[in-house]
Design a protein around this motif. Structure first.
Motif, short mmCIF file in Angstrom:
data_model
loop_
_atom_site.label_atom_id
_atom_site.label_comp_id
_atom_site.label_asym_id
_atom_site.label_seq_id
_atom_site.Cartn_x
_atom_site.Cartn_y
_atom_site.Cartn_z
N ASP A 1 0.82 -1.22 -0.06
CA ASP A 1 -0.14 -0.06 0.02
C ASP A 1 0.88 1.23 -0.05
O ASP A 1 0.29 2.36 -0.23
CB ASP A 1 -0.95 0.22 1.18
CG ASP A 1 -2.07 -0.99 0.98
OD1 ASP A 1 -2.41 -1.40 -0.06
OD2 ASP A 1 -2.66 -0.87 1.97
N THR A 2 2.27 1.04 0.47
CA THR A 2 2.83 2.37 0.75
C THR A 2 3.71 2.79 -0.67
O THR A 2 4.09 3.68 -1.23
CB THR A 2 3.82 2.29 1.78
OG1 THR A 2 3.05 1.78 2.78
CG2 THR A 2 4.74 3.50 2.04
N TYR A 3 4.20 1.55 -1.13
CA TYR A 3 5.57 1.83 -2.47
C TYR A 3 5.09 0.75 -3.62
O TYR A 3 5.81 0.60 -4.32
CB TYR A 3 6.85 1.67 -1.92
CG TYR A 3 7.16 0.36 -1.22
CD1 TYR A 3 7.36 -0.84 -1.76
CD2 TYR A 3 7.72 0.71 0.16
CE1 TYR A 3 7.68 -1.86 -0.80
CE2 TYR A 3 8.05 -0.24 1.03
CZ TYR A 3 8.19 -1.63 0.36
OH TYR A 3 8.69 -2.89 0.93
N LEU A 4 3.90 0.09 -3.28
CA LEU A 4 3.30 -1.13 -4.52
C LEU A 4 4.09 -1.97 -4.58
O LEU A 4 3.72 -3.31 -4.46
CB LEU A 4 3.39 0.06 -5.98
CG LEU A 4 2.57 -0.67 -7.05
CD1 LEU A 4 1.23 -1.18 -6.67
CD2 LEU A 4 2.50 0.16 -8.06
N ALA A 5 5.38 -1.93 -4.89
CA ALA A 5 6.41 -3.13 -5.13
C ALA A 5 7.80 -2.65 -4.92
O ALA A 5 8.22 -1.38 -4.84
CB ALA A 5 6.30 -3.74 -6.20
N PRO A 6 8.53 -3.54 -4.15
CA PRO A 6 10.01 -2.96 -3.98
C PRO A 6 10.75 -2.70 -5.25
O PRO A 6 10.49 -3.32 -6.30
CB PRO A 6 10.61 -4.20 -3.02
CG PRO A 6 9.76 -5.27 -3.69
CD PRO A 6 8.52 -4.94 -3.84
N VAL A 7 11.84 -2.06 -5.01
CA VAL A 7 12.80 -1.67 -6.30
C VAL A 7 13.58 -3.28 -6.34
O VAL A 7 14.09 -3.74 -5.52
CB VAL A 7 13.76 -0.76 -5.87
CG1 VAL A 7 14.90 -0.78 -7.27
CG2 VAL A 7 13.23 0.50 -5.60
N LEU A 8 13.44 -3.60 -7.72
CA LEU A 8 13.87 -4.98 -7.74
C LEU A 8 15.30 -5.34 -8.64
O LEU A 8 15.93 -6.19 -8.18
CB LEU A 8 12.87 -5.92 -8.69
CG LEU A 8 11.43 -6.01 -7.88
CD1 LEU A 8 10.34 -6.74 -8.80
CD2 LEU A 8 11.67 -6.92 -6.90
N PRO A 9 15.84 -4.60 -9.35
CA PRO A 9 17.08 -4.66 -9.96
C PRO A 9 18.13 -4.75 -8.89
O PRO A 9 19.12 -5.71 -8.99
CB PRO A 9 17.48 -3.40 -10.90
CG PRO A 9 15.91 -3.16 -11.31
CD PRO A 9 15.01 -3.43 -10.13
N THR A 10 18.00 -4.00 -7.89
CA THR A 10 19.06 -3.90 -6.75
C THR A 10 19.15 -5.24 -5.89
O THR A 10 20.17 -5.77 -5.66
CB THR A 10 18.71 -2.83 -5.91
OG1 THR A 10 17.34 -2.46 -5.63
CG2 THR A 10 19.22 -1.48 -6.42
N GLN A 11 17.87 -5.68 -5.40
CA GLN A 11 17.67 -7.01 -5.07
C GLN A 11 18.19 -8.21 -5.78
O GLN A 11 18.82 -9.07 -5.38
CB GLN A 11 16.27 -7.35 -4.61
CG GLN A 11 15.69 -6.29 -3.74
CD GLN A 11 14.23 -6.76 -3.12
OE1 GLN A 11 13.82 -7.87 -3.35
NE2 GLN A 11 13.79 -5.75 -2.52
N ALA A 12 17.90 -7.98 -7.42
CA ALA A 12 18.44 -8.90 -7.84
C ALA A 12 19.87 -9.09 -8.11
O ALA A 12 20.64 -10.00 -8.35
CB ALA A 12 17.59 -8.92 -9.47
N ALA A 13 20.54 -7.90 -8.25
CA ALA A 13 21.94 -7.69 -8.30
C ALA A 13 22.49 -8.40 -7.03
O ALA A 13 23.69 -9.12 -7.16
CB ALA A 13 22.40 -6.11 -8.41
N VAL A 14 22.04 -8.19 -5.88
CA VAL A 14 22.53 -8.95 -4.48
C VAL A 14 22.67 -10.52 -4.72
O VAL A 14 23.28 -11.00 -4.37
CB VAL A 14 21.75 -8.42 -3.39
CG1 VAL A 14 22.19 -9.12 -2.08
CG2 VAL A 14 22.08 -7.06 -3.24
N ALA A 15 21.20 -10.63 -5.30
CA ALA A 15 21.09 -12.27 -5.42
C ALA A 15 22.15 -12.93 -6.20
O ALA A 15 22.84 -13.86 -6.28
CB ALA A 15 19.59 -12.70 -6.00
#
Lengths: 362, 362
Positions: free
Chosen positions: A231-245
């Motif tokens: 409800d606050t930010y819809l979805a998290p920022v994903l490319p950064t999380q994918a780069a960590v993975a």
């Protein structure tokens, strides 16, 4: 002209960033899974990263939420667990931004005095007799700002108290993996996870600018905070999380942490020695890891306008009062005698000179 | 087995993403400016991206804030401008997630009926006589969910009313650059910027997963919302913003928008024609761009359990009621007769078949 020495920033220095590897990992992560990484979704965080964290911490993927930095998650947790009618407890002193976040969400953030082996459990128990908080916020390993580490005995007692009095314990452990000497103590969740929310991030191990933080908690709490995040930010920022993975999947995180320890250990040792030598009358917190040494200056030290006089002498200090929540029972808050001394983003030479300047001001 | 046709997702299809270019831009952005991009900071957003946006919109860099998606910025703006004592106005219907965000922050979100040329100004003026809102939230171009575009005459009158009655107008324009026919109307800020907050994002032009949204507003408001953002998430996610700046700096955004228009125009045309042909009795909103066609079904249409019957027929629809805020003066909300028809993530063949299925249900 005197070189300015900055003892304010609890951040990694630029040489800490694995820049080339991160560039490659971003490229590979985006190209390798574009339909997910560039799209809306993954409200609990990028699934491959959640799988890696679940394996590392021995929990189910449903007990993990990855978001845009752990402060954002703390804000969501605080808004979910606390409100105008509740209080929360922190160590005294504690992480200034967490105190600010909690003050915005709860009726009051009350500080429980910190000792060399962590929060005073006697004082916590006395406070619990007066009022049970929505949660107790702790930085158990190499605390920000003081550097203290919570003893095993106190860890055990705190999770007992949490179950007995029915409150949550947030253990915020971003520095935990940067240990320069000694042995790890168990996470609070490893003793009893039932009332524990574990928070951490990749800010100190990889990069703060990527803002990848995570929390581990029982599934119903994760579900509720995930919904609030959506409800606050819809979805998290994903490319950064994918780069960590990708970075973890390539086996780069362990070696990077070893490299950081090699970089930080001489700075930690220099700061610890300089404080002991130059400020023998202060009560020093000398941690076995992390980012911060700190001192509580003696009561007769000249702390009048210390930050201003430091600036004139080319020494940039954070005002100690920022790290103090409200006192629990009307006692004085010794904010002006407290000095946080972050050592990771300064060289050994700057540390030697900076501590000498600090001693000369007192 | 009937192919399932999904008319719920207002998102770009995977083929819309410039994946290879984005991978390269992430790599270049991280390597090229690691000391900034991987570090804490840039609380107003990545400076080179703010410069590019300032130039494009003809404003000062101090009037721009870039954050983790525009919904996050809307939440911050709503929390700053509204509160338990205030109401906000939206178009009726409006973007469901914005309504939800505003409801959490303000006392009430009241919907002002939408007409084919945008919000009813007569009804807005009547509402202003009763109560002046903290802000009016509008999607003036190719509105979500209806598709309506606000006329020039109404744009002029709304900014006049905002100045006269002292309220803010949020113009949310994420679809504006995806125009398939006709000419752009001026932004509300181009008529009179004094009470206008412009919001947009790169979700529909580049990628939603990067969560790069921005707002343009007078400097004091930007300063206040920036401070609130810093207290909430410390610093924005930077590698994603830097990748967008790199993408724009390489001159790739314009060609990408042209490519998207080529991809979406046949889908838009097919949806518009199918709705006119298959649902001749419905009040149709046929936009000149964007992501959505919509229909208000006739009062005698069989809308009982439309979403459930659609599902049984292999047609996935969003319940119309989600897009409706509270009615302004006790009138009925025709949520069950409203159907949003996003066309960008479905093929022309799916569109033809899906609209036929919808018609057969009524």
């Amino acid at each position: 002209m005197t070189e300015k020495i900055v003892f304010t920033r609890g951040v990694p220095p630029p040489e800490a960033f694995p820049t080339e590897q991160m560039g490659e990992c971003f490229d590979a992560a985006v190209r390798g899974d574009a339909a997910t990484v560039l799209q809306y979704g993954q409200q609990r965080g990028y699934a491959p990263l959640r799988r890696q964290l679940a394996e590392e911490y021995g929990v189910s993927e449903t007990e993990i939420l990855v978001g845009n930095g752990s402060l954002q998650l703390q804000d969501l947790v605080a808004s979910y667990l606390s409100g105008p009618g509740t209080v929360v407890y922190t160590e005294q002193p504690s992480y200034d931004r967490a105190i600010k976040t909690f003050r915005r969400r709860a009726a009051q953030a009350i500080g429980i005095p910190l000792e060399e082996d962590g929060i005073s459990v006697d004082r916590l128990e006395a406070a619990l007799e007066r009022e049970v908080p929505a949660f107790v916020y702790l930085v158990p390993d190499f605390q920000n700002p003081a550097g203290a580490t919570l003893s095993l005995e106190k860890r055990r007692r705190i999770v007992e108290l949490a179950v007995e009095h029915d409150f949550w314990v947030i253990e915020d452990v971003p520095y935990r993996k940067l240990r320069y000497e000694g042995e790890d103590l168990p996470l609070l969740r490893e003793i009893d996870a039932s009332r524990v929310i574990t928070m951490s991030s990749f800010s100190k191990l990889l990069s703060p600018g990527i803002r990848v933080g995570f929390m581990i908690a029982p599934e119903p709490l994760i579900d509720a905070v995930t919904a609030l995040g959506e409800d606050t930010y819809l979805a998290p920022v994903l490319p950064t999380q994918a780069a960590v993975a990708e970075f973890m999947g390539r086996g780069l995180l362990g070696p990077n942490i070893e490299r950081l320890k090699e970089l930080y250990t001489p700075r930690w040792k220099t700061m610890s020695d300089a404080v002991r030598r130059e400020l023998p009358d202060a009560q020093a917190f000398i941690p076995g890891g992390g980012f911060f040494v700190s001192v509580m200056l003696p009561e007769d030290a000249n702390t009048t306008n210390l930050v201003g006089r430091g600036k004139d002498a080319g020494l940039v200090l954070t005002p100690g009062a920022a790290f103090f929540a409200d006192p629990g029972d009307g006692e004085a808050v010794p904010g002006d005698r407290f000095v946080r001394l972050p050592f990771c983003a300064v060289t050994p030479g700057q540390i030697e000179e900076g501590v000498k300047r600090l001693a000369s001001l007192l």
